[in-house]
Design an enzyme around this catalytic site. Sequence first.
Site, short mmCIF file in Angstrom:
data_model
loop_
_atom_site.label_atom_id
_atom_site.label_comp_id
_atom_site.label_asym_id
_atom_site.label_seq_id
_atom_site.Cartn_x
_atom_site.Cartn_y
_atom_site.Cartn_z
N ASP A 59 0.84 -1.37 0.02
CA ASP A 59 0.21 0.00 -0.02
C ASP A 59 1.07 1.28 0.04
OD1 ASP A 59 -1.54 2.37 1.90
OD2 ASP A 59 -2.69 1.21 0.83
N ASP A 99 1.54 8.12 -10.08
CA ASP A 99 0.64 7.50 -11.29
C ASP A 99 -0.47 6.56 -10.56
OD1 ASP A 99 -0.11 6.79 -13.84
OD2 ASP A 99 1.51 5.52 -14.25
#
Length: 573
Positions: free
Chosen positions: A383, A402
Amino acid sequence: MIEPHAPAPPGAPPPWRGPARIPVRPDTGRLLVLACVFVCAACGLVYELELVALASYLMGDSVTQASVVLSVMVFAMGIGSLAAKRLRRFAAAGFGALEASLALVGGCSAMALYAVFAWTGDWGGLWADGPRILLVAFSLAIGLLIGAEVPLLMELIQRIRRQDAGVAVADLFAADYVGALVGGLAFPFLLLPFLGQLTSSLLTGGVNVIAGAALVLGLFRRDLSCRARCFLLVANIVVLGVLASAAVLVDDFEQAARQAVYGDDVRVAVRTGVQEIVLTGGVEGRPLDLYLDGRLRVGGRDERRYHEALVHPAMNGPPARVLILGGGDGLAAREALTHPGVRRVDVVDLDPGLVRLARTDPALSRLNDHAYRDPRVHVATGDVFQWLRGAPPATYDVIVTDLPDPGITASTKLYSQEFYGLARRALAPGGRLAVHAGPVATRRRVFWTVEATMRAAGLHTAPYRVDSRDSGFTAGPDRTAGPDRTAGPDRTAGPDRTAGPDRTAGTSRAPRDWGFVLATAAPGPAPGPPLRLDRAELPLHTLTQADLTADGRAVQDTRVPGVRASTLIHPRY
């Protein structure tokens, strides 16, 4: 002694509420009823979770989908409980028919929802909302049937041995809640990872119909007429046959539905522990498209323009240490590596399966120029929010995010003030942060919310926009798809739609631009506009300094006043 046709004395229970004629002792009978309650409760919760998971996958925004499913289902359960009062005199037969219906509806719900989405999900008019309409319909039907279970089961358990109503309700709901716990844990940890959404719902329906039939046709068969027994036996056999046939054909169905969504040139389709990854094209001159959970992530026709616009403005300075959050496909890393001053690129992505595919798939690795073979590139999986919390302060000269669109609920925290505060801490003095903020033309408020959130985190921002050169086609985390290569109409997708044939128009409904925000934590003015590109040193294919400067100025005309920052506690996307 009461005569057969004499009226019952005052206070006597109706004939249909007399003791049940069961072939076992009352204590054993009660235990069997409670076991059936346990199984049915587990199945009911699996149906509910299946709808939430599939709707989130197909339509995005998991909070909205969960709210719709749960609220409609709970409302329908109340209506079902009221309606079941009329079935008390036929409790055994009614419960048998109820479970057969629930098994059929619940077991086939995921397949039906996926079929409507795949073949009609992008039609105009009413069918544009076909998946949502079906989601509400299934939630309503399943809720009605689940709600009707409890009054009938209460009647059956009281007929075995009459007891205090409070004790009977406590036993019934204890078995129901424990079954719900088991079903709720079995779905994410057992059924979904090992069987998938379609097969797990069909298997759950099979277990449901067997449990209901065993209780009624086994324990309460003497309470049924010969006609009722035959009807229930045939109905349960038919339902079980339908579910078994669907389970046998599920692979063929999934392949056909996938072709309806992605076209005929699906080359790779894998499900990792995080998401489904589909690659189309990439051979024989066809552009490569990468889909994640049904949404277009990379479009080969225009991906280079997107990634150049995302990465290179942030590299206008000493870019020795670069961090890319997301970007497991390796395309942002490809652009960063074109700068000779780069000494290290760290890529952090949630899905190791995507990184593995970017390394090994010939077409995708060719598209990213084999970026992962470069010794300067280092990959971590996990994460990105948690990873950034543990990153050393002042480590990176450039951070590029991104990431998926903020409209997808799981990504909202990655566009929060807290997230940008962590990114600011990880930037070295004078470092730069580049963020994809969604399409400006169609989602203006979202774009300016991202920009306002970054400013609230103490960053100086320079928003800019880059138009897509390929009309009707965009790519990147906006989740927009391009023209269908197998047919004339375009294919579009957004946060709540995947690619699918648009039979209502000849032009794409995809956004025509990408919005970005460049930021720095350095004191003083923002880093632009005008934004700077050093064309002489960079092998750029699609961007020019003139275009970038013009787009940086033009985006200011779209500013939405008064937008507020998004936080973990108060998301605003």
